[in-house]
Design a protein around this motif. Structure first.
Motif, PDB file in Angstrom:
ATOM      1  N   UNK A  92       0.874  -1.195  -0.082  1.00  0.00           N
ATOM      2  CA  UNK A  92       0.036  -0.097   0.082  1.00  0.00           C
ATOM      3  C   UNK A  92       0.993   1.180   0.100  1.00  0.00           C
ATOM      4  N   UNK A  93       0.250   2.387  -0.656  1.00  0.00           N
ATOM      5  CA  UNK A  93       0.889   3.519  -0.722  1.00  0.00           C
ATOM      6  C   UNK A  93      -0.130   4.687  -0.176  1.00  0.00           C
ATOM      7  N   UNK A  94       0.242   5.476   0.547  1.00  0.00           N
ATOM      8  CA  UNK A  94      -0.613   6.313   1.136  1.00  0.00           C
ATOM      9  C   UNK A  94      -0.261   7.829   0.985  1.00  0.00           C
ATOM     10  N   UNK A  95      -0.844   8.791   0.472  1.00  0.00           N
ATOM     11  CA  UNK A  95      -0.821  10.125   0.533  1.00  0.00           C
ATOM     12  C   UNK A  95       0.278  10.546  -0.471  1.00  0.00           C
ATOM     13  N   UNK A  96       0.418   9.506  -1.754  1.00  0.00           N
ATOM     14  CA  UNK A  96       1.055  10.127  -3.017  1.00  0.00           C
ATOM     15  C   UNK A  96       0.549  11.560  -3.593  1.00  0.00           C
TER      16      UNK A  96
END
Ligand SMILES: *[C@@H]1O[C@H](CO)[C@@H](O)[C@H](O)[C@H]1NC(C)=O
Ligand SMILES: *[C@@H]1O[C@H](CO)[C@@H](O)[C@H](O)[C@H]1NC(C)=O
Ligand SMILES: *[C@@H]1O[C@H](CO)[C@@H](O)[C@H](O)[C@H]1NC(C)=O
Ligand SMILES: *[C@@H]1O[C@H](CO)[C@@H](O)[C@H](O)[C@H]1NC(C)=O
Ligand SMILES: *[C@@H]1O[C@H](CO)[C@@H](O)[C@H](O)[C@H]1NC(C)=O
Ligand SMILES: *[C@@H]1O[C@H](CO)[C@@H](O)[C@H](O)[C@H]1NC(C)=O
Length: 470
Positions: A92-96
């Motif tokens: 997961x990637x958050x805040x890109x």
């Protein structure tokens, strides 16, 4: 990034219900390293990509956003974890956030217009869950289980043309643009998983060692995923291409101890080494014909009947002045056994001695059985795999004779000297060692190796050369 994680898994350069003879274990530390590489790689890629054109319709106006490039990308460190529930990973990637520029074009009936635009996408969150498995041929397989993408906000500024007319409406249709961008993210993620799967399918599940010898490494089962590590079990069996005989012994179960401080661990069962031994033996490769010209000139014992007087007293009298040859071969499969701290090797061989008439006719003289036991050590130092071997026991017995009985004690001492001299030379080479296998895009560092009951365990960190990804 997932491709990079998988690349790390596959660095070490895959049938049913069998015990794996080779186990490759990726620890959480290894996964984090893979993720870090992957994130760097994605970041770098993002800065150089041109996104596909993007079109839609707002208020009966057809628009195209074209030549879209990323000008800035704020790429937070993603989170990648083993996911035992799905036998896979969760990424997961958050805040890109991403800043983009490009050109716009609109069509409204016959009216065409265009200009440039700047766009910013904030708070992009993506979560992807993939499942790992094994295909019927023993390849590692990867499939997407779920993907979810959310976008916090989109800001878009149009310039040129009649942008001043529609810029005020942006607030009304940016929800649409946001939705359209969002709907394109997961199909893209899934596409890259499909392409990764394609690469995995193309990987060889056997390694051609030489013309006849092949090492088979299909997965023996689906990957085992724990919260802290992932275990791939590989068959690890050598076979001879000509005979295609399976060894009459099986791989035993073994468990590689957990080593969370290293990125990778690997276990190599004695089965793998013994299957190589069996392949060489059944392929008829463990035999050699020795004649006098192969004996180094500085050795005073020559391979002729006169020179054999001290060992077989009747020979010079029965067959004076004839050259001899020795047919040396393994009479059984040489077997290795791995025990804590030592590698044991047992060799059972035979020697058939013949005299050669001047016209080339061979006269069988006698046959000896030779049993040898060796103890070996293996270790890793300065990035090289080193070893040493010592003779534990050598017994020589007369198995048959055309020239009558003779005592083998002196011959045994001679052979022992010969074996010791051979070992001394071999140990010089083993002491120099061989460089650890180095892949096109990675090498092992901080490698530690230990011999356990039935297997050799190796733990290591890896260093990946990211430039090779491009
Ligand atoms: C796996 O499932 C259990 C129970 O359903 C849940 O508590 C846990 O959070 C899940 N783990 C992951 C990594 O999804
Ligand atoms: C090997 O060991 C594992 C765990 O110790 C066990 O689950 C498995 O059934 C064993 N396999 C065989 C063939 O004995
Ligand atoms: C010994 O064997 C080698 C290799 O097979 C061969 O080249 C050589 O001619 C042989 N020498 C004698 C004396 O037969
Ligand atoms: C046999 O070996 C001896 C040395 O031990 C050597 O002097 C002699 O010339 C050799 N004879 C033949 C036929 O090669
Ligand atoms: C080779 O020579 C030996 C004796 O010198 C003789 O008995 C034998 O028949 C010969 N063999 C051939 C094939 O000429
Ligand atoms: C060597 O082997 C022989 C026969 O197998 C045995 O009697 C002897 O005890 C062995 N010696 C050692 C040092 O293991």
């Amino acid at each position: 990034m997932l491709p990079a994680v998988i690349v790390v898994l596959m660095l070490i350069s895959f049938t049913r219900g069998e015990n794996p003879a080779i186990q490759v274990i990726l620890t959480r530390k290894g996964l984090q390293y893979g993720k870090h590489l992957g994130a760097g790689w994605v970041q770098e890629k993002l800065e150089h990509i041109t996104l596909p054109d993007f079109s839609g319709e707002v208020l009966a106006i057809h628009y195209i956003l074209t030549g879209i490039t990323i000008t800035k990308c704020d790429f937070p460190e993603p989170i990648v974890e083993f996911n035992p529930n799905n036998t896979g990973f969760t990424t997961s990637i958050s805040g890109l956030s991403v800043a983009l520029t490009g050109g716009w074009m609109t069509h409204f009936g016959l009216i065409h217009d265009g200009g440039s635009f700047k766009m910013a996408i904030f708070g992009l969150d993506v979560t992807s869950v993939v499942e790992l498995g094994k295909d019927p041929d023993g390849h590692l397989s990867v499939t997407s289980v779920s993907c979810d993408a959310q976008i916090g906000d989109v800001d878009i500024r149009f310039e040129g043309g009649a942008s001043w007319i529609f810029q005020p409406f942006v607030e009304h249709f940016k929800g649409r643009i946001r939705g359209e961008i969002r709907s394109k993210i997961c199909p893209n993620v899934e596409e890259s998983i499909v392409s990764l799967e394609y690469h995995l399918q193309a990987m060889e599940v056997s390694i051609q060692v030489d013309e006849d010898l092949v090492l088979n490494i299909p997965l023996t089962g689906v990957p085992v995923i724990h919260a802290s590590r992932m275990i791939l079990g590989l068959k690890g069996e050598f076979y001879d291409m000509k005979t295609r005989k399976r060894p009459p012994f099986e791989a035993q179960n073994f468990t590689v101890p957990e080593q969370p401080d290293y990125m990778l661990s690997m276990g190599l069962s004695e089965f793998t080494v013994n299957s190589a031994s069996y392949a060489l033996y059944s392929g008829g490769r463990l035999q050699v014909l020795i004649n006098d010209s192969m004996i180094p000139p500085y050795i005073h014992v020559r391979l002729n009947t006169s020179s054999m007087g001290p060992y077989v007293p009747q020979l010079p009298k029965m067959f004076p002045g004839l050259l001899m040859n020795l047919q040396v071969y393994a009479s059984e499969v040489p077997m290795f056994s791995f025990q804590p701290g030592v590698v044991k090797l047992e060799l059972a061989g035979a020697v058939k001695a013949s005299a050669i008439e001047p016209n080339g006719t061979q006269i069988p003289l006698f046959k000896l059985n030779v049993d040898l036991k060796f103890d070996g050590k293996v270790w890793v130092a300065a990035g090289r795999l080193k070893g040493s071997m010592a003779l534990q026991n050598l017994t020589l017995t007369l198995a048959g004779s055309e020239v009558g009985h003779f005592e083998t004690d002196t011959l045994e001492s001679l052979l022992k000297m010969g074996v010791m001299a051979g070992l001394a030379k071999l140990n010089v080479e083993l002491g120099k060692g061989v460089v650890l296998p180095r892949m096109r895009n990675a090498q092992l560092v901080n490698t530690v190796l230990g011999v356990e009951e039935g297997f050799i365990a190796m733990c290591s960190d890896a260093e990946v050369f990211t430039d090779s990804f491009n």
